[in-house]
Design a protein around this motif. Structure first.
Motif, PDB file in Angstrom:
ATOM      1  N   GLU A   1       9.632 -42.435  31.873  1.00  0.00           N
ATOM      2  CA  GLU A   1       8.759 -43.300  31.065  1.00  0.00           C
ATOM      3  C   GLU A   1       7.497 -42.577  30.600  1.00  0.00           C
ATOM      4  N   ASN A   2       7.055 -41.601  31.380  1.00  0.00           N
ATOM      5  CA  ASN A   2       5.843 -40.853  31.025  1.00  0.00           C
ATOM      6  C   ASN A   2       6.006 -40.059  29.738  1.00  0.00           C
ATOM      7  N   HIS A   3       7.260 -39.837  29.312  1.00  0.00           N
ATOM      8  CA  HIS A   3       7.496 -38.869  28.237  1.00  0.00           C
ATOM      9  C   HIS A   3       8.249 -39.465  27.038  1.00  0.00           C
ATOM     10  N   THR A   4       8.242 -40.773  26.899  1.00  0.00           N
ATOM     11  CA  THR A   4       8.854 -41.362  25.713  1.00  0.00           C
ATOM     12  C   THR A   4       8.000 -41.044  24.483  1.00  0.00           C
ATOM     13  N   ASN A   5       8.673 -41.081  23.317  1.00  0.00           N
ATOM     14  CA  ASN A   5       7.994 -40.879  22.025  1.00  0.00           C
ATOM     15  C   ASN A   5       7.205 -39.555  22.007  1.00  0.00           C
ATOM     16  N   SER A   6       7.934 -38.465  22.272  1.00  0.00           N
ATOM     17  CA  SER A   6       7.302 -37.135  22.312  1.00  0.00           C
ATOM     18  C   SER A   6       7.776 -36.280  21.152  1.00  0.00           C
ATOM     19  N   GLN A   7       6.876 -35.498  20.597  1.00  0.00           N
ATOM     20  CA  GLN A   7       7.288 -34.537  19.569  1.00  0.00           C
ATOM     21  C   GLN A   7       7.690 -33.211  20.197  1.00  0.00           C
ATOM     22  N   LEU A   8       7.358 -33.034  21.469  1.00  0.00           N
ATOM     23  CA  LEU A   8       7.711 -31.800  22.175  1.00  0.00           C
ATOM     24  C   LEU A   8       7.803 -32.076  23.668  1.00  0.00           C
ATOM     25  N   ILE A   9       8.887 -31.601  24.273  1.00  0.00           N
ATOM     26  CA  ILE A   9       9.058 -31.714  25.728  1.00  0.00           C
ATOM     27  C   ILE A   9       9.344 -30.325  26.288  1.00  0.00           C
ATOM     28  N   ILE A  10       8.635 -29.980  27.340  1.00  0.00           N
ATOM     29  CA  ILE A  10       8.845 -28.698  28.023  1.00  0.00           C
ATOM     30  C   ILE A  10       9.264 -29.005  29.464  1.00  0.00           C
ATOM     31  N   LYS A  11      10.491 -28.611  29.810  1.00  0.00           N
ATOM     32  CA  LYS A  11      11.021 -28.868  31.158  1.00  0.00           C
ATOM     33  C   LYS A  11      11.108 -27.544  31.915  1.00  0.00           C
ATOM     34  N   MET A  12      10.603 -27.570  33.145  1.00  0.00           N
ATOM     35  CA  MET A  12      10.624 -26.370  33.985  1.00  0.00           C
ATOM     36  C   MET A  12      11.126 -26.747  35.375  1.00  0.00           C
ATOM     37  N   ASP A  13      11.539 -25.740  36.128  1.00  0.00           N
ATOM     38  CA  ASP A  13      12.153 -25.974  37.431  1.00  0.00           C
ATOM     39  C   ASP A  13      11.583 -25.002  38.454  1.00  0.00           C
ATOM     40  N   ILE A  14      11.279 -25.524  39.640  1.00  0.00           N
ATOM     41  CA  ILE A  14      10.791 -24.670  40.726  1.00  0.00           C
ATOM     42  C   ILE A  14      11.983 -24.034  41.425  1.00  0.00           C
ATOM     43  N   LYS A  15      11.955 -22.735  41.575  1.00  0.00           N
ATOM     44  CA  LYS A  15      13.070 -22.006  42.174  1.00  0.00           C
ATOM     45  C   LYS A  15      13.105 -22.200  43.697  1.00  0.00           C
ATOM     46  N   ASP A  16      14.311 -22.531  44.213  1.00  0.00           N
ATOM     47  CA  ASP A  16      14.511 -22.669  45.676  1.00  0.00           C
ATOM     48  C   ASP A  16      13.401 -23.512  46.306  1.00  0.00           C
ATOM     49  N   PHE A  17      13.230 -24.700  45.802  1.00  0.00           N
ATOM     50  CA  PHE A  17      12.091 -25.540  46.186  1.00  0.00           C
ATOM     51  C   PHE A  17      12.022 -25.782  47.693  1.00  0.00           C
TER      52      PHE A  17
END
Length: 451
Positions: A208-224
């Motif tokens: 819900e925090n990211h609806t109606n976005s012109q740009l989304i950047i998704k990242m992942d923490i390695k071996d969390f």
């Protein structure tokens, strides 16, 4: 020193230790027992003794020493049964319960203010967890090579391919971890940007925090999980106000080494591959990651706000989004992406984590924007992808027509998809769940076609 045949061995050791405490300590207890049972020999000069008297005197002294050794050994066994004296190679342990320089300032006050349980000693903790001292030690003891560990091992297939290693705690350990989660970890402070495994939050609130976005950047923490070692976990409990001993035991209960199974003959050995860390499968692990990530979330939230972005974290998934109404040209947007990636990488490193570069995704307004599996394009609510809903409706239609399940389908998997839909779109999901319940309860069950 008589043993009651109707008393269990642990009870006998507990009674023995109580007697030792009553006597004032192990040395005092040993002397007391020696006197009560007439084992003490009166010391005499041997110069004027005849050879026969001297030999008899030496035998008495030997008998005294033998009896003293037995009582001393018995007292040590009672001590070990009621105390933890060693927790394995590389694990610091001391029976000294006095304050040390690493104790949190006003630790007891912190625990009280945060309504966290306190413990006078290790025995009080063991009793709270429905464990004996011996059982508590067994669950916490670290071995580099073991033939038994308090976890069962299995793997699950990742959606992205490969396998995820799951270490599920045995019931006794799981009960202890659940107690720690409910009574110690859940009351601790976490950041509002955390949505994974948080009461009242879910993949839906995260998306819900990211609806109606012109740009989304998704990242992942390695071996969390594996990147959070037992010393870091211990620090959580120390900072909360717990003394050295209790914090160490909590940390050991919540961690385990990643292990390789090696078979020699008919024996399976569990060989530690690295230091103890958060295991996937322990109920305490997700909560600990949220607590440990408090400062990380603070810094990433500040970074996002500085650049006019929104930020949220679901476990190891980091998401940043630029609202659709923000005015920005292509060059500035590319600069923003570059600056953000560099800053996030730096912050993660400083906070003891690393970025998984293979899982970094930049999604513009024209593409399908998915956050934790839900589509967030436009200003409507997050929703399950259409192809999933079409697949589920088709599967239900086939069942209504009396057709068998397709390969990989079952009532459980279909109900899982329907429950997922219900999280984001309650009316749609509940209607699908209701149809599946009706079909499952029909007199004639539909079975998959066997090969």
């Amino acid at each position: 020193m008589t043993n009651n045949k109707h008393t269990s061995l642990p009870q006998q050791w507990e009674q023995r230790w109580h007697a030792i405490e009553q006597a004032g300590g192990r040395y005092q207890y040993i002397m007391q027992q020696m006197k009560e049972h007439g084992f003490l020999v009166e010391r005499k000069p041997i110069d004027n003794m005849s050879p026969t008297e001297r030999e008899r005197y030496k035998k008495q002294l030997k008998q005294e020493a033998a009896e003293q050794h037995k009582i001393k050994k018995d007292a040590w066994q009672a001590y070990k049964a009621n105390h933890i004296v060693y927790l394995g190679h590389g694990i610091y342990w001391s029976d000294d319960t006095s304050e040390d320089k690493w104790d949190a300032t006003d630790g007891a006050k912190r625990l009280l203010e945060n309504q966290l349980p306190t413990f006078k000693n290790v025995k009080a903790l063991a009793e709270q967890l429905n464990l004996t001292i011996s059982q508590l030690k067994g669950l916490c003891f670290h071995r580099e090579v073991a033939t038994r560990i308090p976890y069962s091992h299995f793997t699950i297939t990742k959606r992205s391919g490969g396998e995820r290693q799951i270490w599920a705690p045995v019931p006794r350990l799981k009960y202890a971890q659940r107690w720690i989660l409910d009574n110690v970890l859940n009351p601790m402070l976490i950041h509002g940007a955390a949505h994974g495994f948080v009461r009242g939050k879910s993949i839906v609130t995260n998306a819900e925090n990211h609806t109606n976005s012109q740009l989304i950047i998704k990242m992942d923490i390695k071996d969390f999980f594996p990147s959070i070692g037992w010393r870091r976990v211990k620090g959580v409990f120390r900072q909360a106000g717990y003394p050295e001993q209790i914090a160490t035991l909590f940390a050991m209960l919540c961690t385990e080494s990643p292990r390789q199974l090696v078979k020699q003959g008919n024996v399976i050995y569990y060989v530690a591959l690295a230091d103890r860390c958060l295991p996937q499968g322990a109920p305490t692990s997700p909560a600990l990651t949220n607590i440990i990530s408090l400062n990380l979330d603070r810094r990433l939230t500040g970074l996002a706000e500085k650049h006019g972005l929104r930020y949220s974290r679901y476990a190891d998934d980091l998401t940043f989004s630029l609202p659709a109404e923000t005015t920005i040209d292509t060059k500035a947007k590319n600069t923003l992406i570059s600056t953000l990636l560099g800053s996030v990488t730096k912050i993660l490193t400083e906070e003891g984590f690393a970025i998984n570069a293979k899982k970094t995704h930049i999604i513009h307004q024209g593409g399908v924007q998915r956050i934790t599996g839900l589509v967030v394009n436009g200003d409507s609510v997050p929703r399950v992808p259409r192809n999933i809903k079409r697949m589920l409706r088709a599967a239900i239609h086939n069942l209504e027509q009396g057709k068998p399940f397709k390969e990989g389908e079952s009532f459980n998997t279909l109900q899982g998809y329907a429950a997922w839909i219900a999280m984001a779109e309650p009316d749609v999901g509940e209607a699908l769940l209701q149809k599946l319940r009706q079909l499952k309860n029909r007199p004639l069950q539909i079975e998959p076609v066997s090969d």
